[in-house]
Design a protein around this motif. Structure first.
Motif, PDB file in Angstrom:
ATOM      1  N   TYR A 187       0.743  -1.179  -0.123  1.00 51.02           N
ATOM      2  CA  TYR A 187      -0.102   0.042  -0.152  1.00 51.02           C
ATOM      3  C   TYR A 187       1.049   1.274  -0.049  1.00 51.02           C
ATOM      4  N   LEU A 188       1.919   1.218   0.916  1.00 51.31           N
ATOM      5  CA  LEU A 188       2.833   2.580   0.745  1.00 51.31           C
ATOM      6  C   LEU A 188       3.594   2.672  -0.542  1.00 51.31           C
ATOM      7  N   ILE A 189       4.168   1.653  -0.928  1.00 49.85           N
ATOM      8  CA  ILE A 189       4.757   1.648  -2.166  1.00 49.85           C
ATOM      9  C   ILE A 189       3.700   2.363  -3.383  1.00 49.85           C
ATOM     10  N   ALA A 190       2.501   1.841  -3.400  1.00 48.67           N
ATOM     11  CA  ALA A 190       1.567   2.285  -4.443  1.00 48.67           C
ATOM     12  C   ALA A 190       1.268   3.963  -4.147  1.00 48.67           C
ATOM     13  N   ARG A 191       1.178   4.233  -2.756  1.00 46.35           N
ATOM     14  CA  ARG A 191       0.790   5.506  -2.665  1.00 46.35           C
ATOM     15  C   ARG A 191       1.794   6.353  -3.024  1.00 46.35           C
ATOM     16  N   TYR A 192       2.993   6.042  -2.741  1.00 50.83           N
ATOM     17  CA  TYR A 192       4.209   6.906  -3.262  1.00 50.83           C
ATOM     18  C   TYR A 192       4.271   7.068  -4.821  1.00 50.83           C
ATOM     19  N   ILE A 193       4.035   6.003  -5.269  1.00 49.03           N
ATOM     20  CA  ILE A 193       3.815   5.971  -6.993  1.00 49.03           C
ATOM     21  C   ILE A 193       2.662   7.178  -7.319  1.00 49.03           C
ATOM     22  N   ALA A 194       1.407   7.059  -6.682  1.00 47.46           N
ATOM     23  CA  ALA A 194       0.430   7.814  -7.181  1.00 47.46           C
ATOM     24  C   ALA A 194       0.580   9.372  -6.666  1.00 47.46           C
ATOM     25  N   ILE A 195       1.517   9.590  -5.683  1.00 42.59           N
ATOM     26  CA  ILE A 195       1.522  10.886  -5.131  1.00 42.59           C
ATOM     27  C   ILE A 195       2.974  11.427  -6.064  1.00 42.59           C
ATOM     28  N   TYR A 196       4.076  10.794  -6.036  1.00 43.28           N
ATOM     29  CA  TYR A 196       5.254  11.385  -6.466  1.00 43.28           C
ATOM     30  C   TYR A 196       5.687  10.968  -7.975  1.00 43.28           C
ATOM     31  N   ILE A 197       5.064  10.050  -8.517  1.00 39.64           N
ATOM     32  CA  ILE A 197       5.407   9.741  -9.956  1.00 39.64           C
ATOM     33  C   ILE A 197       4.472  10.299 -10.640  1.00 39.64           C
ATOM     34  N   PRO A 198       4.616  11.372 -11.518  1.00 34.81           N
ATOM     35  CA  PRO A 198       3.541  11.924 -12.595  1.00 34.81           C
ATOM     36  C   PRO A 198       2.761  11.038 -13.339  1.00 34.81           C
ATOM     37  N   SER A 199       1.639  11.162 -13.566  1.00 37.19           N
ATOM     38  CA  SER A 199       0.892  10.437 -14.603  1.00 37.19           C
ATOM     39  C   SER A 199       1.416  10.848 -15.848  1.00 37.19           C
ATOM     40  N   HIS A 200       1.432  10.086 -16.893  1.00 38.72           N
ATOM     41  CA  HIS A 200       2.001  10.190 -18.198  1.00 38.72           C
ATOM     42  C   HIS A 200       0.881  10.383 -19.217  1.00 38.72           C
ATOM     43  N   SER A 201       0.564  11.809 -19.514  1.00 37.98           N
ATOM     44  CA  SER A 201      -0.777  11.951 -20.553  1.00 37.98           C
ATOM     45  C   SER A 201       0.007  11.392 -21.973  1.00 37.98           C
ATOM     46  N   THR A 202       0.955  11.601 -22.318  1.00 39.84           N
ATOM     47  CA  THR A 202       1.456  11.070 -23.423  1.00 39.84           C
ATOM     48  C   THR A 202       2.868  10.154 -23.350  1.00 39.84           C
ATOM     49  N   PRO A 203       2.552   9.026 -22.595  1.00 36.98           N
ATOM     50  CA  PRO A 203       3.626   7.909 -22.413  1.00 36.98           C
ATOM     51  C   PRO A 203       4.553   7.555 -23.376  1.00 36.98           C
ATOM     52  N   SER A 204       5.698   7.608 -23.513  1.00 36.94           N
ATOM     53  CA  SER A 204       6.724   7.109 -24.643  1.00 36.94           C
ATOM     54  C   SER A 204       6.677   5.649 -24.763  1.00 36.94           C
ATOM     55  N   LEU A 205       6.862   5.105 -25.952  1.00 35.48           N
ATOM     56  CA  LEU A 205       7.014   3.765 -26.209  1.00 35.48           C
ATOM     57  C   LEU A 205       8.102   3.172 -25.034  1.00 35.48           C
ATOM     58  N   ARG A 206       9.065   4.014 -24.888  1.00 38.40           N
ATOM     59  CA  ARG A 206      10.307   3.487 -24.245  1.00 38.40           C
ATOM     60  C   ARG A 206      10.085   3.277 -22.892  1.00 38.40           C
ATOM     61  N   LEU A 207       9.163   4.130 -22.276  1.00 35.77           N
ATOM     62  CA  LEU A 207       8.840   3.830 -20.875  1.00 35.77           C
ATOM     63  C   LEU A 207       7.853   2.690 -20.965  1.00 35.77           C
ATOM     64  N   ARG A 208       7.038   2.578 -21.573  1.00 38.14           N
ATOM     65  CA  ARG A 208       6.216   0.942 -21.537  1.00 38.14           C
ATOM     66  C   ARG A 208       7.237  -0.126 -21.711  1.00 38.14           C
ATOM     67  N   LEU A 209       8.185   0.055 -22.550  1.00 39.74           N
ATOM     68  CA  LEU A 209       9.014  -1.083 -23.139  1.00 39.74           C
ATOM     69  C   LEU A 209       9.939  -1.468 -21.624  1.00 39.74           C
ATOM     70  N   ASN A 210      10.463  -0.150 -21.115  1.00 42.21           N
ATOM     71  CA  ASN A 210      11.129  -0.331 -19.824  1.00 42.21           C
ATOM     72  C   ASN A 210      10.440  -1.046 -18.643  1.00 42.21           C
ATOM     73  N   TYR A 211       9.067  -0.866 -18.429  1.00 40.81           N
ATOM     74  CA  TYR A 211       8.143  -1.516 -17.726  1.00 40.81           C
ATOM     75  C   TYR A 211       8.034  -3.163 -18.028  1.00 40.81           C
ATOM     76  N   ILE A 212       7.814  -3.268 -19.330  1.00 45.97           N
ATOM     77  CA  ILE A 212       7.560  -4.487 -19.743  1.00 45.97           C
ATOM     78  C   ILE A 212       8.709  -5.235 -19.540  1.00 45.97           C
ATOM     79  N   THR A 213      10.030  -4.784 -19.986  1.00 47.69           N
ATOM     80  CA  THR A 213      11.147  -5.574 -19.671  1.00 47.69           C
ATOM     81  C   THR A 213      11.583  -5.765 -18.425  1.00 47.69           C
TER      82      THR A 213
END
Length: 357
Positions: free
Chosen positions: A192-218
């Motif tokens: 829960y604490l990990i996910a709250r940190y992501i929601a608060i401090y990692i900005p949402s990506h209105s136009t996420p790059s393909l590279r970012l998604r590939l990083n998460y998939i990798t």
């Protein structure tokens, strides 16, 4: 009904789709490891059969379902209120007792009052291990939320690092009982604490790059491969507090945060997805599903058995939410009455408490 209650009233279909996928993974885990059993090679690779390779592969992919469920709750935040408490409790209680009573009425099993009494103990002697663990998270969520509001980003990050050390070293590696293989409120609070940190401090990506998604998939693929490889050598590779299991769940969750779309159908199914767990893991139904899985595994080859499992999961995905919509209508009046009564009692008690001067 409530698929795991969050403070966000509007449902984002990208995350609701992930919730559905998480529940499907939970069912697969039960069909694979829980029903068929898993090998424990402990480094003896030569002893692994082709069936064992298949089981370990499927388990490595699907073991992240529970952690994803909790991460989604943390991403949106839990707003614990009386309504939250009663809806969650009544939903779990209705399935725990109701499935038994329906089966007795239609003659599937005999009446046993000891079973009925045990069915009432959803938070103590429950066969739904997830229910008391998540209920504990519901109780402490207001404390976690209040602490998060008081912490700076730097302090929050230090807290996560400290909690990660305690979880991974103490809970997973040393197997101290407070974490209990990740089947615990503590592990849920950490996620829960990990996910709250992501929601608060990692900005949402209105136009996420393909590279970012590939990083998460990798990252997801690497963690999943890591789960599989470690399962060949150690017996705690599939514990929910494993750093690799947490990492794979987190990577897939982050991937889905980069998407944005709306679907009424997805939202409707996801809203009742928790019922799939409550129905298929009821002990009187689970033993029958378990036996059916074993019989199908013996009767079919691997591809045909996989198709059989997919068909069963799809049936659950359609039937259980439909049942849950009916259950929601039935228990809503009682939930509203209990919520109103509890709220009035709370106001009455707090009104007579001494106030700080």
């Amino acid at each position: 009904m409530l698929s795991i209650i969050t403070a966000n009233a509007s449902r984002r279909s990208n995350m609701e789709l992930l919730r559905i996928i998480a529940m499907m993974l939970v069912v697969i885990v039960h069909m694979c490891g829980a029903a068929l059993g898993l090998p424990a090679p402990k480094g003896d690779i030569a002893s692994i059969t082709s069936s064992d390779w298949w089981k370990l592969s499927v388990e490595s992919i699907s073991i992240i379902g529970v952690n994803i469920f909790v991460l989604i709750s943390g991403y949106f935040g839990i707003n614990t209120r009386w309504q939250t408490f009663w809806r969650f409790s009544l939903q779990c209680l209705f399935y725990s007792v109701g499935i038994y009573l329906v089966g007795w009425l239609i003659g599937i099993w005999q009446l046993d009052w000891s079973v009925i009494l045990r069915s009432l103990h959803i938070y103590t002697e429950s066969y739904y291990w997830f229910v008391p663990a998540y209920f504990g998270l519901l109780l402490i969520a207001p404390i976690l939320n209040a602490a998060i509001r008081q912490l700076s980003q730097h302090q929050y990050l230090l807290l996560l690092i400290a909690a990660a050390i305690v979880t991974i070293y103490g809970g997973w590696w040393c197997r101290l009982p407070f974490s209990d293989r990740g089947y615990s409120t503590y592990n849920f609070a950490f996620l829960y604490l990990i996910a709250r940190y992501i929601a608060i401090y990692i900005p949402s990506h209105s136009t996420p790059s393909l590279r970012l998604r590939l990083n998460y998939i990798t990252a997801y693929l690497l963690f999943t491969v890591g789960i599989f490889v470690t399962s060949l050598y150690i017996d705690n590779a599939f514990h929910y507090n494993s750093p690799l299991v947490i990492g794979a769940a987190l990577s897939l969750t982050l991937l889905f945060t980069t998407f944005s779309f709306q679907s009424v159908v997805i939202n409707l199914i996801a809203a009742s997805s928790f019922s799939i767990y409550l129905i298929h893991m009821h002990p009187l139904l689970w033993i029958r599903l378990k036996n059916a899985v074993k019989a199908a595994a013996s009767a079919y080859d691997n591809p045909a058995f996989a198709l059989w499992c997919v068909a069963v999961i799809l049936i659950m995905l359609i039937a259980c939410p439909l049942i849950d919509k009916i259950i929601t209508i039935l228990i809503r009046p009682l939930s509203d009455i209990l919520t109103a009564t509890s709220t009035r009692l709370t106001h009455l008690i707090t009104r007579h408490l001494p106030r700080k001067q």
